[in-house]
Write a protein that holds these residues in place. Structure first.
Motif, PDB file in Angstrom:
ATOM      1  N   ALA A 172       0.810  -1.216   0.000  1.00  0.00           N
ATOM      2  CA  ALA A 172       0.000   0.000   0.000  1.00  0.00           C
ATOM      3  C   ALA A 172       0.845   1.267   0.000  1.00  0.00           C
ATOM      4  CB  ALA A 172      -0.931   0.001   1.206  1.00  0.00           C
ATOM      5  N   THR A 173       2.154   1.133   0.227  1.00  0.00           N
ATOM      6  CA  THR A 173       3.048   2.289   0.265  1.00  0.00           C
ATOM      7  C   THR A 173       3.425   2.703  -1.151  1.00  0.00           C
ATOM      8  OG1 THR A 173       3.954   1.548   2.380  1.00  0.00           O
ATOM      9  CG2 THR A 173       5.250   3.146   1.164  1.00  0.00           C
ATOM     10  N   VAL A 174       3.471   4.011  -1.391  1.00  0.00           N
ATOM     11  CA  VAL A 174       3.775   4.508  -2.735  1.00  0.00           C
ATOM     12  C   VAL A 174       5.178   4.099  -3.162  1.00  0.00           C
ATOM     13  CG1 VAL A 174       2.231   6.477  -2.473  1.00  0.00           C
ATOM     14  CG2 VAL A 174       4.657   6.723  -1.870  1.00  0.00           C
ATOM     15  N   SER A 175       5.394   4.050  -4.462  1.00  0.00           N
ATOM     16  CA  SER A 175       6.735   3.797  -4.990  1.00  0.00           C
ATOM     17  C   SER A 175       7.652   4.966  -4.638  1.00  0.00           C
ATOM     18  CB  SER A 175       6.674   3.630  -6.508  1.00  0.00           C
ATOM     19  OG  SER A 175       5.873   2.521  -6.870  1.00  0.00           O
ATOM     20  N   PRO A 176       8.955   4.726  -4.520  1.00  0.00           N
ATOM     21  CA  PRO A 176       9.877   5.826  -4.206  1.00  0.00           C
ATOM     22  C   PRO A 176       9.739   6.960  -5.220  1.00  0.00           C
ATOM     23  CG  PRO A 176      10.992   3.713  -4.014  1.00  0.00           C
ATOM     24  CD  PRO A 176       9.646   3.427  -4.610  1.00  0.00           C
ATOM     25  N   PRO A 177       9.411   8.165  -4.775  1.00  0.00           N
ATOM     26  CA  PRO A 177       9.139   9.257  -5.717  1.00  0.00           C
ATOM     27  C   PRO A 177      10.291   9.600  -6.651  1.00  0.00           C
ATOM     28  CG  PRO A 177       8.178   9.773  -3.596  1.00  0.00           C
ATOM     29  CD  PRO A 177       9.002   8.530  -3.392  1.00  0.00           C
ATOM     30  N   VAL A 178      11.522   9.620  -6.146  1.00  0.00           N
ATOM     31  CA  VAL A 178      12.647   9.973  -7.014  1.00  0.00           C
ATOM     32  C   VAL A 178      12.811   8.931  -8.115  1.00  0.00           C
ATOM     33  CG1 VAL A 178      15.151  10.285  -7.117  1.00  0.00           C
ATOM     34  CG2 VAL A 178      13.837  11.339  -5.268  1.00  0.00           C
ATOM     35  N   MET A 179      12.637   7.653  -7.764  1.00  0.00           N
ATOM     36  CA  MET A 179      12.731   6.602  -8.775  1.00  0.00           C
ATOM     37  C   MET A 179      11.581   6.712  -9.775  1.00  0.00           C
ATOM     38  SD  MET A 179      15.490   5.086  -7.893  1.00  0.00           S
ATOM     39  CE  MET A 179      16.014   6.705  -7.316  1.00  0.00           C
ATOM     40  N   GLU A 180      10.398   7.048  -9.288  1.00  0.00           N
ATOM     41  CA  GLU A 180       9.259   7.242 -10.171  1.00  0.00           C
ATOM     42  C   GLU A 180       9.541   8.365 -11.166  1.00  0.00           C
ATOM     43  OE1 GLU A 180       5.528   7.060 -11.978  1.00  0.00           O
ATOM     44  OE2 GLU A 180       6.543   5.628 -10.663  1.00  0.00           O
ATOM     45  N   ALA A 181      10.099   9.466 -10.688  1.00  0.00           N
ATOM     46  CA  ALA A 181      10.402  10.588 -11.577  1.00  0.00           C
ATOM     47  C   ALA A 181      11.447  10.211 -12.621  1.00  0.00           C
ATOM     48  CB  ALA A 181      10.866  11.791 -10.754  1.00  0.00           C
ATOM     49  N   ARG A 182      12.411   9.405 -12.232  1.00  0.00           N
ATOM     50  CA  ARG A 182      13.437   9.003 -13.201  1.00  0.00           C
ATOM     51  C   ARG A 182      12.836   8.213 -14.352  1.00  0.00           C
ATOM     52  NH1 ARG A 182      18.627   7.118  -9.448  1.00  0.00           N
ATOM     53  NH2 ARG A 182      19.058   9.196  -8.580  1.00  0.00           N
ATOM     54  N   ARG A 183      11.754   7.486 -14.073  1.00  0.00           N
ATOM     55  CA  ARG A 183      11.113   6.734 -15.149  1.00  0.00           C
ATOM     56  C   ARG A 183      10.477   7.652 -16.192  1.00  0.00           C
ATOM     57  NH1 ARG A 183      10.607   2.755 -10.968  1.00  0.00           N
ATOM     58  NH2 ARG A 183       8.817   3.750  -9.980  1.00  0.00           N
ATOM     59  N   TRP A 184      10.199   8.903 -15.828  1.00  0.00           N
ATOM     60  CA  TRP A 184       9.614   9.847 -16.778  1.00  0.00           C
ATOM     61  C   TRP A 184      10.587  10.210 -17.894  1.00  0.00           C
ATOM     62  CZ3 TRP A 184       7.704  13.820 -12.566  1.00  0.00           C
ATOM     63  CH2 TRP A 184       6.719  13.203 -11.780  1.00  0.00           C
ATOM     64  N   ILE A 185      11.885  10.023 -17.657  1.00  0.00           N
ATOM     65  CA  ILE A 185      12.868  10.416 -18.672  1.00  0.00           C
ATOM     66  C   ILE A 185      13.458   9.204 -19.401  1.00  0.00           C
ATOM     67  CG2 ILE A 185      13.448  12.563 -17.487  1.00  0.00           C
ATOM     68  CD1 ILE A 185      15.998  11.232 -16.472  1.00  0.00           C
ATOM     69  N   GLU A 186      13.017   7.991 -19.035  1.00  0.00           N
ATOM     70  CA  GLU A 186      13.552   6.802 -19.697  1.00  0.00           C
ATOM     71  C   GLU A 186      13.215   6.818 -21.183  1.00  0.00           C
ATOM     72  OE1 GLU A 186      12.078   3.380 -17.689  1.00  0.00           O
ATOM     73  OE2 GLU A 186      13.391   3.605 -15.948  1.00  0.00           O
ATOM     74  N   GLY A 187      14.225   6.591 -22.010  1.00  0.00           N
ATOM     75  CA  GLY A 187      14.027   6.527 -23.451  1.00  0.00           C
ATOM     76  C   GLY A 187      13.913   7.869 -24.131  1.00  0.00           C
TER      77      GLY A 187
END
Length: 393
Positions: free
Chosen positions: A10-25
């Motif tokens: 139920a805990t959110v994904s790590p926000p910094v890691m989530e943001a890094r996925r926005w720039i993948e590719g």
């Protein structure tokens, strides 16, 4: 599939890691490279003199490669006790200090000694997301304490939230994510409230060394009975660029230290020794260097404030600015998590939305954005402001 821990799920994904996925590719051109203001961590290694001292430990101190004391190296605990005593006044002893594997672990250890499933901890909002995450996965309710336009929590408002299940109030100053520094009288008022209520005041001062005012930021340690209420957290990661070595500290009463030791022995057995030796060396040799680092950060905060006028004319508001952070309110009719993704595509800026620092559905969080400016110089700050000014949703 075997079951998952429902609290962890139920805990959110790590926000910094989530943001890094926005720039993948994604590919960013040389004419407009990505500016990453998402994470509040130094990107440069420790100073060369410190690295040489660390190398000497690696080569010549065989015991540094073995298990060390659970609560940290005695020399480091003693040196930090002297440092805190000088900085804040009062008298801190080595037995008041535990060295931890980063300041996040110091927070986790403190909470583990205070609360369990079904208990509550008061967190001012915007909150530091890792604090919220640890409480959530531990089955402890994070009770949000909304802050006003100045982003400073109100002790009277906090008093109304205290229940029989409350175990602590948490303050972060200088604040992550807002950069706001809490005045000494505000901090003392929270100490008095916590003491009166029989709960703990946890004060996280990860960014202490980048406070805009010289001298002690509060008088908590002047009180000879501070340890009946106050638990202080500190980090060497930002001050000495030791993020990868994970060195933090927890300051509390010796009686609580026995409980802290149980937690640390179970989780890591001992903090890594190379980073501890580096922190000890830094405390003894890097005061002048750290002073210059502080001046750099203060200059970047000034650049953020001084260059904000064009954004203000477009309806942006600079809600807070200090230490590593600027906290902004945007003028658009879109939630900040959507805005943050749009900024990647349209402005090549990676920043964290206020939704990552607030309860789900919080209207303030939907209007806010954190810019961690410490890792870009004044030219970079000007460029961020220029790109934000040109943004059109």
């Amino acid at each position: 599939m075997t079951p998952f821990n429902p609290k962890l799920s139920a805990t959110v994904s790590p926000p910094v890691m989530e943001a890094r996925r926005w720039i993948e590719g994604k590919v960013f051109g040389a004419d407009r490279p990505l500016i990453n203001v998402s994470q509040a961590a130094p990107v440069e290694p420790p100073p060369a003199e410190m690295r040489r001292a660390m190398a000497d430990v690696v080569l010549h101190q065989a015991e540094a490669h073995l298990y060390g004391p659970v609560l940290g190296l005695p020399d480091l605990r003693s040196e930090l006790a002297l440092n805190i005593s000088r900085h804040y006044g009062g008298s801190i002893q080595p037995e008041n200090i535990a060295i931890t594997s980063g300041c996040n672990q110091a927070f986790c250890a403190a909470i583990a000694t205070l609360a369990g499933p079904g208990n509550e901890v008061i967190l001012p909002t915007p909150w530091y997301f890792n604090h919220k995450m640890w409480l959530e996965m531990s089955g402890i309710k994070a009770v949000p304490l909304a802050t006003g336009g100045d982003l400073v929590p109100d002790p009277d408002a906090a008093a109304a939230l205290i229940s029989a299940r409350t175990r602590a109030i948490v303050l972060v100053t200088p604040n992550n994510p807002t950069g706001v520094e809490y005045a000494p009288e505000v901090i003392s008022a929270f100490r008095d409230l916590a003491r009166k209520s029989g709960i703990a005041l946890i004060i996280d001062e990860t960014y202490r060394d980048f406070h805009s005012q010289p001298g002690a930021p509060h008088e908590l340690f002047v009180d000879p009975d501070w340890h009946d209420t106050v638990i202080h957290l500190y980090s060497f990661s930002k001050s000495y660029r030791l993020t990868g070595h994970r060195v933090g500290a927890l300051v509390t009463a010796p009686a609580r230290m026995a409980e802290v030791e149980k937690f640390l022995d179970t989780v890591t057995i001992c903090p890594a020794q190379i980073g501890q030796h580096a922190a000890h060396w830094g405390l003894r040799h890097l005061d002048n260097w750290l002073g210059l680092e502080r001046e750099k950060i203060l200059a970047r905060a000034s650049a953020m404030r001084d260059g904000f006028t064009p954004l203000a004319k477009q309806g942006w508001h600079l809600l807070g600015c200090g230490a590593y952070f600027a906290y902004l309110q945007h003028p658009y009719d879109i939630p900040s998590d959507d805005l943050a993704r749009a900024l990647v595509d349209q402005c090549a800026i990676l920043a964290l939305p206020g939704t990552m620092f607030a309860p789900k559905g919080d209207l303030d969080g939907a209007r806010q954005l954190r810019v961690a400016f410490a890792n870009i110089d004044e030219t970079g700050i000007t460029e961020v402001q220029k790109r934000l000014t040109a943004f059109c949703p």
